[in-house]
Motif scaffolding. Sequence first.
Motif, PDB file in Angstrom:
ATOM      1  N   GLY A   1       1.069  -1.092   0.147  1.00 27.39           N
ATOM      2  CA  GLY A   1      -0.211  -0.277   0.484  1.00 27.39           C
ATOM      3  C   GLY A   1       0.671   1.136  -0.246  1.00 27.39           C
ATOM      4  O   GLY A   1       1.703   1.581  -0.816  1.00 27.39           O
ATOM      5  N   ASP A   2       0.402   2.507   1.184  1.00 27.54           N
ATOM      6  CA  ASP A   2       1.402   3.461   0.970  1.00 27.54           C
ATOM      7  C   ASP A   2       2.058   3.423   2.154  1.00 27.54           C
ATOM      8  O   ASP A   2       2.620   4.752   3.304  1.00 27.54           O
ATOM      9  N   THR A   3       2.956   2.603   2.299  1.00 24.47           N
ATOM     10  CA  THR A   3       3.617   2.266   3.266  1.00 24.47           C
ATOM     11  C   THR A   3       5.621   2.463   2.699  1.00 24.47           C
ATOM     12  O   THR A   3       5.671   3.151   4.201  1.00 24.47           O
ATOM     13  N   LEU A   4       5.434   1.940   2.128  1.00 28.61           N
ATOM     14  CA  LEU A   4       7.014   2.330   1.344  1.00 28.61           C
ATOM     15  C   LEU A   4       7.156   3.440  -0.501  1.00 28.61           C
ATOM     16  O   LEU A   4       5.888   2.840  -0.896  1.00 28.61           O
ATOM     17  N   TRP A   5       7.679   3.950  -0.474  1.00 27.51           N
ATOM     18  CA  TRP A   5       7.536   4.826  -1.693  1.00 27.51           C
ATOM     19  C   TRP A   5       9.068   4.646  -2.610  1.00 27.51           C
ATOM     20  O   TRP A   5      10.161   4.189  -1.285  1.00 27.51           O
ATOM     21  N   PHE A   6       9.183   3.933  -3.633  1.00 24.36           N
ATOM     22  CA  PHE A   6      10.543   3.557  -3.921  1.00 24.36           C
ATOM     23  C   PHE A   6      11.176   4.482  -4.750  1.00 24.36           C
ATOM     24  O   PHE A   6      10.525   5.010  -6.048  1.00 24.36           O
ATOM     25  N   GLY A   7      12.283   5.303  -4.930  1.00 17.63           N
ATOM     26  CA  GLY A   7      12.798   5.733  -5.465  1.00 17.63           C
ATOM     27  C   GLY A   7      13.990   4.990  -6.615  1.00 17.63           C
ATOM     28  O   GLY A   7      14.052   3.603  -6.587  1.00 17.63           O
ATOM     29  N   PRO A   8      14.934   6.102  -7.342  1.00 16.99           N
ATOM     30  CA  PRO A   8      16.094   5.432  -7.654  1.00 16.99           C
ATOM     31  C   PRO A   8      16.963   5.103  -7.249  1.00 16.99           C
ATOM     32  O   PRO A   8      17.469   3.834  -7.727  1.00 16.99           O
ATOM     33  N   ASP A   9      16.845   4.945  -6.300  1.00 15.73           N
ATOM     34  CA  ASP A   9      18.292   4.528  -5.127  1.00 15.73           C
ATOM     35  C   ASP A   9      18.045   4.385  -3.711  1.00 15.73           C
ATOM     36  O   ASP A   9      18.358   3.808  -3.153  1.00 15.73           O
ATOM     37  N   GLY A  10      16.539   3.683  -3.758  1.00 19.93           N
ATOM     38  CA  GLY A  10      15.661   2.539  -2.375  1.00 19.93           C
ATOM     39  C   GLY A  10      14.795   3.274  -2.089  1.00 19.93           C
ATOM     40  O   GLY A  10      14.054   4.072  -2.136  1.00 19.93           O
ATOM     41  N   GLY A  11      13.947   2.593  -1.751  1.00 25.02           N
ATOM     42  CA  GLY A  11      12.610   2.937  -0.716  1.00 25.02           C
ATOM     43  C   GLY A  11      12.994   3.255   0.719  1.00 25.02           C
ATOM     44  O   GLY A  11      14.110   3.456   1.400  1.00 25.02           O
ATOM     45  N   ARG A  12      11.775   4.189   0.780  1.00 28.15           N
ATOM     46  CA  ARG A  12      11.498   5.206   1.907  1.00 28.15           C
ATOM     47  C   ARG A  12      10.151   4.715   2.078  1.00 28.15           C
ATOM     48  O   ARG A  12       9.429   4.827   1.556  1.00 28.15           O
ATOM     49  N   SER A  13       9.986   6.329   3.191  1.00 28.37           N
ATOM     50  CA  SER A  13       8.742   6.068   4.172  1.00 28.37           C
ATOM     51  C   SER A  13       7.892   6.770   2.948  1.00 28.37           C
ATOM     52  O   SER A  13       8.720   7.530   2.125  1.00 28.37           O
ATOM     53  N   PHE A  14       6.874   6.687   3.185  1.00 27.20           N
ATOM     54  CA  PHE A  14       5.988   7.131   2.103  1.00 27.20           C
ATOM     55  C   PHE A  14       5.703   8.754   2.077  1.00 27.20           C
ATOM     56  O   PHE A  14       6.004   9.188   3.069  1.00 27.20           O
ATOM     57  N   ILE A  15       5.052   9.632   1.186  1.00 22.93           N
ATOM     58  CA  ILE A  15       4.971  10.954   0.934  1.00 22.93           C
ATOM     59  C   ILE A  15       4.847  11.270   2.670  1.00 22.93           C
ATOM     60  O   ILE A  15       3.957  11.416   3.455  1.00 22.93           O
ATOM     61  N   ASN A  16       5.509  12.481   2.961  1.00 20.27           N
ATOM     62  CA  ASN A  16       5.549  13.219   4.544  1.00 20.27           C
ATOM     63  C   ASN A  16       4.182  14.105   4.837  1.00 20.27           C
ATOM     64  O   ASN A  16       4.204  13.645   5.456  1.00 20.27           O
ATOM     65  N   VAL A  17       3.957  14.645   3.749  1.00 22.75           N
ATOM     66  CA  VAL A  17       2.761  15.403   4.390  1.00 22.75           C
ATOM     67  C   VAL A  17       1.235  14.248   4.578  1.00 22.75           C
ATOM     68  O   VAL A  17       0.495  14.922   5.005  1.00 22.75           O
ATOM     69  N   LEU A  18       1.093  13.194   3.950  1.00 24.17           N
ATOM     70  CA  LEU A  18       0.288  12.751   3.907  1.00 24.17           C
ATOM     71  C   LEU A  18       0.176  11.525   5.089  1.00 24.17           C
ATOM     72  O   LEU A  18      -0.783  10.605   5.272  1.00 24.17           O
ATOM     73  N   ALA A  19       1.337  11.726   5.594  1.00 26.01           N
ATOM     74  CA  ALA A  19       1.416  10.179   6.920  1.00 26.01           C
ATOM     75  C   ALA A  19       1.037  11.844   8.182  1.00 26.01           C
ATOM     76  O   ALA A  19       0.284  12.570   8.084  1.00 26.01           O
ATOM     77  N   GLU A  20       0.208  10.082   9.157  1.00 22.28           N
ATOM     78  CA  GLU A  20      -0.219  10.960  10.483  1.00 22.28           C
ATOM     79  C   GLU A  20       0.806  11.144  11.474  1.00 22.28           C
ATOM     80  O   GLU A  20       0.978  11.773  11.585  1.00 22.28           O
ATOM     81  N   ASP A  21       2.158  10.205  10.911  1.00 26.62           N
ATOM     82  CA  ASP A  21       3.303  10.562  11.541  1.00 26.62           C
ATOM     83  C   ASP A  21       4.064   9.763  11.495  1.00 26.62           C
ATOM     84  O   ASP A  21       4.479   8.822  11.114  1.00 26.62           O
ATOM     85  N   ASN A  22       5.237  11.105  11.072  1.00 28.06           N
ATOM     86  CA  ASN A  22       6.237  10.128  10.034  1.00 28.06           C
ATOM     87  C   ASN A  22       7.211   9.743  10.908  1.00 28.06           C
ATOM     88  O   ASN A  22       7.349   8.806  10.622  1.00 28.06           O
ATOM     89  N   LYS A  23       7.420  10.011  11.749  1.00 27.34           N
ATOM     90  CA  LYS A  23       8.168   9.215  12.993  1.00 27.34           C
ATOM     91  C   LYS A  23       7.862   7.416  13.454  1.00 27.34           C
ATOM     92  O   LYS A  23       8.607   6.804  13.015  1.00 27.34           O
ATOM     93  N   LEU A  24       6.759   7.875  13.055  1.00 22.87           N
ATOM     94  CA  LEU A  24       6.549   6.675  13.454  1.00 22.87           C
ATOM     95  C   LEU A  24       5.939   5.167  12.364  1.00 22.87           C
ATOM     96  O   LEU A  24       6.875   4.071  12.481  1.00 22.87           O
ATOM     97  N   ALA A  25       5.760   6.091  10.929  1.00 23.40           N
ATOM     98  CA  ALA A  25       6.292   5.568   9.511  1.00 23.40           C
ATOM     99  C   ALA A  25       7.610   5.059  10.121  1.00 23.40           C
ATOM    100  O   ALA A  25       7.763   3.547   9.585  1.00 23.40           O
ATOM    101  N   PHE A  26       8.835   5.828  10.288  1.00 20.66           N
ATOM    102  CA  PHE A  26       9.965   5.049  10.152  1.00 20.66           C
ATOM    103  C   PHE A  26       9.448   3.807  11.243  1.00 20.66           C
ATOM    104  O   PHE A  26      11.173   2.999  11.267  1.00 20.66           O
ATOM    105  N   ARG A  27       9.641   3.801  12.282  1.00 21.04           N
ATOM    106  CA  ARG A  27       9.640   2.484  13.050  1.00 21.04           C
ATOM    107  C   ARG A  27       8.697   1.515  13.056  1.00 21.04           C
ATOM    108  O   ARG A  27       9.949  -0.059  12.785  1.00 21.04           O
ATOM    109  N   SER A  28       8.024   1.973  12.225  1.00 15.56           N
ATOM    110  CA  SER A  28       7.259   0.913  11.515  1.00 15.56           C
ATOM    111  C   SER A  28       7.831   0.516  10.580  1.00 15.56           C
ATOM    112  O   SER A  28       8.456  -1.320  10.072  1.00 15.56           O
ATOM    113  N   LEU A  29       8.313   1.044   9.604  1.00 21.63           N
ATOM    114  CA  LEU A  29       9.494   0.133   8.384  1.00 21.63           C
ATOM    115  C   LEU A  29      10.255  -0.393   9.088  1.00 21.63           C
ATOM    116  O   LEU A  29      10.728  -1.758   8.491  1.00 21.63           O
ATOM    117  N   ALA A  30      11.058   0.176  10.121  1.00 17.23           N
ATOM    118  CA  ALA A  30      12.084  -0.597  10.857  1.00 17.23           C
ATOM    119  C   ALA A  30      12.102  -2.124  10.794  1.00 17.23           C
ATOM    120  O   ALA A  30      12.294  -2.922  10.901  1.00 17.23           O
TER     121      ALA A  30
END
Length: 289
Positions: free
Chosen positions: A184-213
């Motif tokens: 879904g919208d957990t991962l965003w892929f750029g040319p150099d690898g995955g990141r957390s999804f779009i910052n302005v659409l997150a309820e909590d970006n730091k929580l999203a980082f922990r969830s990815l880890a």
Amino acid sequence: MSKSASEFQEKAMALLYRGKEIFKPLNTGWIDDHVACVREFVANIFFYTKNGITIMIDAGYNYDRLEEKMSWLGIDPAAVRHILITHQDTDHVGAVEADSPGLFRDATLYIGEEENRYLTGAKRRRVYYGFYKLPQVHIENSKVLLRDAQVFSIGDIQIECFLVPGHTWGHMVYLVDGAYLFTGDTLWFGPDGGRSFINVLAEDNKLAFRSLAALEERLRSRNLRPKIITGHTGRTDDLDFAFAHRDKECNAWLRQKPHDPSAPYDAYDESDDTEEKARNNQRQKQSGR
């Protein structure tokens, strides 16, 4: 909500994200013998078929061409009786919202119990760092509520649920038959690898980082190497690539760096997504090429 929200995104968000290389959806077609996708503007919805059963992963926008594009894949909407929902945003549930055409009115939805609190009105979805509250989503389909780490089966298809809060409070990803991870919208892929999804659409970006880890750890600890399939930026078989920048997010305000020459200037332009390409893709899969 879904029709007006879909129309808004097609127009306003196309202007907002044009040239920023944020979205890179897959065109409509078969990924392999089990998985097919439909492109709806910048979003993908997916279909997983096994032993005569087809499940749908996310329900996309309230999109006028969905039935048409499903026909390119040879999939009848009436045959879809089970839909896994990663989260409640309109580009993931539009086709089952109350004001949709009702292609899947008889399908059962599977959604996380925490995410369902948006649908009951117990929580309201907020974006842009909490400053903007989205309208409540209304869905009339029957639902099965899911918990983190729950494992269940639909026919011969086994599904495992992983709770990954951050983008929304109850976002789920689904591991299907141990081989495909729909994120879904957990991962965003750029040319150099995955990141957390779009910052302005997150309820909590730091929580999203922990969830990815935590998600990466769950996969690695069990030596799982699934095909990782995102809602907006394609797929990868490379776990290192997928989690390369798990503590960073896609920045909606800027053109992405490093530059991705394969990202479309305007991902809302669907002119490249054609029936001919979808059917040629299917023929190539069937011939083994």
